[in-house]
Scaffold this motif. Sequence first.
Motif, PDB file in Angstrom:
ATOM      1  N   ASN A   1      -8.230   5.597  -4.311  1.00 20.23           N
ATOM      2  CA  ASN A   1      -8.078   7.029  -4.594  1.00 20.23           C
ATOM      3  C   ASN A   1      -6.617   7.447  -4.571  1.00 20.23           C
ATOM      4  O   ASN A   1      -6.163   8.230  -5.422  1.00 20.23           O
ATOM      5  CB  ASN A   1      -8.866   7.848  -3.572  1.00 20.23           C
ATOM      6  CG  ASN A   1     -10.366   7.815  -3.842  1.00 20.23           C
ATOM      7  OD1 ASN A   1     -10.789   7.535  -4.958  1.00 20.23           O
ATOM      8  ND2 ASN A   1     -11.158   8.100  -2.817  1.00 20.23           N
ATOM      9  N   ASP A   2      -5.868   6.942  -3.594  1.00 19.51           N
ATOM     10  CA  ASP A   2      -4.446   7.283  -3.508  1.00 19.51           C
ATOM     11  C   ASP A   2      -3.673   6.707  -4.690  1.00 19.51           C
ATOM     12  O   ASP A   2      -2.750   7.351  -5.218  1.00 19.51           O
ATOM     13  CB  ASP A   2      -3.851   6.765  -2.195  1.00 19.51           C
ATOM     14  CG  ASP A   2      -4.327   7.566  -0.995  1.00 19.51           C
ATOM     15  OD1 ASP A   2      -4.773   8.709  -1.192  1.00 19.51           O
ATOM     16  OD2 ASP A   2      -4.248   7.039   0.134  1.00 19.51           O
ATOM     17  N   LEU A   3      -4.044   5.495  -5.127  1.00 20.65           N
ATOM     18  CA  LEU A   3      -3.377   4.914  -6.295  1.00 20.65           C
ATOM     19  C   LEU A   3      -3.711   5.696  -7.561  1.00 20.65           C
ATOM     20  O   LEU A   3      -2.857   5.858  -8.445  1.00 20.65           O
ATOM     21  CB  LEU A   3      -3.788   3.447  -6.457  1.00 20.65           C
ATOM     22  CG  LEU A   3      -3.244   2.470  -5.402  1.00 20.65           C
ATOM     23  CD1 LEU A   3      -3.864   1.092  -5.586  1.00 20.65           C
ATOM     24  CD2 LEU A   3      -1.719   2.382  -5.465  1.00 20.65           C
TER      25      LEU A   3
ATOM     26  N   ILE B   1      -7.260   1.484 -12.290  1.00 26.58           N
ATOM     27  CA  ILE B   1      -6.603   0.910 -11.114  1.00 26.58           C
ATOM     28  C   ILE B   1      -7.218  -0.442 -10.771  1.00 26.58           C
ATOM     29  O   ILE B   1      -6.507  -1.417 -10.490  1.00 26.58           O
ATOM     30  CB  ILE B   1      -6.704   1.868  -9.916  1.00 26.58           C
ATOM     31  CG1 ILE B   1      -5.833   3.105 -10.137  1.00 26.58           C
ATOM     32  CG2 ILE B   1      -6.308   1.161  -8.620  1.00 26.58           C
ATOM     33  CD1 ILE B   1      -4.349   2.816 -10.239  1.00 26.58           C
ATOM     34  N   ARG B   2      -8.531  -0.522 -10.796  1.00 17.64           N
ATOM     35  CA  ARG B   2      -9.196  -1.788 -10.467  1.00 17.64           C
ATOM     36  C   ARG B   2      -8.815  -2.887 -11.451  1.00 17.64           C
ATOM     37  O   ARG B   2      -8.584  -4.034 -11.059  1.00 17.64           O
ATOM     38  CB  ARG B   2     -10.710  -1.584 -10.453  1.00 17.64           C
ATOM     39  CG  ARG B   2     -11.206  -0.776  -9.256  1.00 17.64           C
ATOM     40  CD  ARG B   2     -12.671  -0.430  -9.395  1.00 17.64           C
ATOM     41  NE  ARG B   2     -13.138   0.368  -8.259  1.00 17.64           N
ATOM     42  CZ  ARG B   2     -14.322   0.965  -8.199  1.00 17.64           C
ATOM     43  NH1 ARG B   2     -15.173   0.845  -9.221  1.00 17.64           N
ATOM     44  NH2 ARG B   2     -14.664   1.675  -7.137  1.00 17.64           N
ATOM     45  N   GLU B   3      -8.754  -2.545 -12.721  1.00 12.91           N
ATOM     46  CA  GLU B   3      -8.385  -3.546 -13.721  1.00 12.91           C
ATOM     47  C   GLU B   3      -6.929  -3.976 -13.556  1.00 12.91           C
ATOM     48  O   GLU B   3      -6.602  -5.156 -13.724  1.00 12.91           O
ATOM     49  CB  GLU B   3      -8.626  -2.983 -15.124  1.00 12.91           C
ATOM     50  CG  GLU B   3     -10.104  -2.808 -15.454  1.00 12.91           C
ATOM     51  CD  GLU B   3     -10.334  -2.152 -16.803  1.00 12.91           C
ATOM     52  OE1 GLU B   3      -9.375  -1.540 -17.328  1.00 12.91           O
ATOM     53  OE2 GLU B   3     -11.458  -2.257 -17.323  1.00 12.91           O
ATOM     54  N   ALA B   4      -6.064  -3.018 -13.223  1.00 11.36           N
ATOM     55  CA  ALA B   4      -4.659  -3.361 -12.987  1.00 11.36           C
ATOM     56  C   ALA B   4      -4.523  -4.299 -11.797  1.00 11.36           C
ATOM     57  O   ALA B   4      -3.775  -5.284 -11.835  1.00 11.36           O
ATOM     58  CB  ALA B   4      -3.839  -2.090 -12.763  1.00 11.36           C
ATOM     59  N   LEU B   5      -5.274  -4.026 -10.742  1.00 12.92           N
ATOM     60  CA  LEU B   5      -5.217  -4.875  -9.548  1.00 12.92           C
ATOM     61  C   LEU B   5      -5.745  -6.271  -9.837  1.00 12.92           C
ATOM     62  O   LEU B   5      -5.221  -7.263  -9.305  1.00 12.92           O
ATOM     63  CB  LEU B   5      -6.007  -4.230  -8.408  1.00 12.92           C
ATOM     64  CG  LEU B   5      -5.396  -2.955  -7.813  1.00 12.92           C
ATOM     65  CD1 LEU B   5      -6.342  -2.333  -6.793  1.00 12.92           C
ATOM     66  CD2 LEU B   5      -4.040  -3.250  -7.168  1.00 12.92           C
TER      67      LEU B   5
END
Length: 257
Positions: free
Chosen positions: A51-53, A64-68
């Motif tokens: 959430n913060d990201l 965000i999940r895909e980037a991680l």
Amino acid sequence: MLPSSRPAAAEIDDDQTPTRRPRVRKIVTRALAADICGGAFPPGATLPTENDLCLRYGVSRTVIREALKTLESKGLVVTRSRVGTQVCARETWNILDAEVLDWIGAQILDFGLLTNVLEARRAIEPAAADLAAQRATLQDIADVEHAFAAMRDSGGDLERFTEADVAFHVALLKASRNQVFLQLAGIIETAMRLSLHASNAVADLPGEAIEAHGALVEALRLRDSAAARRASGHILDLGERDTAIALQRGTARPSLT
């Protein structure tokens, strides 16, 4: 850092505009990687929550999940249950990956990569030159000679000279007819480009490098393994000298294109 705003997040929502997600994911991955490489999230640190990201980069949780996942595949981060996503030690980063080198950017001097690439080349290239003198086909030698001619005819253009220089050493590894060396050519090409650009940029006498490369071409033509090995060693000696100058001046900066 990408601006964090509700309209931006809504604009790239995965469900509404799925065709934009690959582009957005690439931008966010680069921004997050740059923060990691730049020290905003140092090795050993736990990244903020999803959430913060999302708020930090102005995108959805899916992006965000895909980037991680991308960063994890390249060794920059690792996700553990009940712990979160942590930044890995630099030793685990896929330092030969073109994207990782691009993300590292100006911090490349802190990684010792230029010296490491030169050390690796010292272990590989003289042996490859020796084998190439024995095994190379006429086409292999022609490819090495073509790259040499491009170096010689670059007219003082650093970018053209470096691209030809990279092509020369890749062709040499392929000319060895050793399958492992052939695979290594593809793996280290980007890092070699960075290393050669740094050393070529400070070379006071580029004619030295051209002469040394020409000697290697001649050794291949004559099928003289010992001469090929010596010529390769001389090329690496010049590279070591110029790399040391680049590091001393602090002028070794990435040039990956």
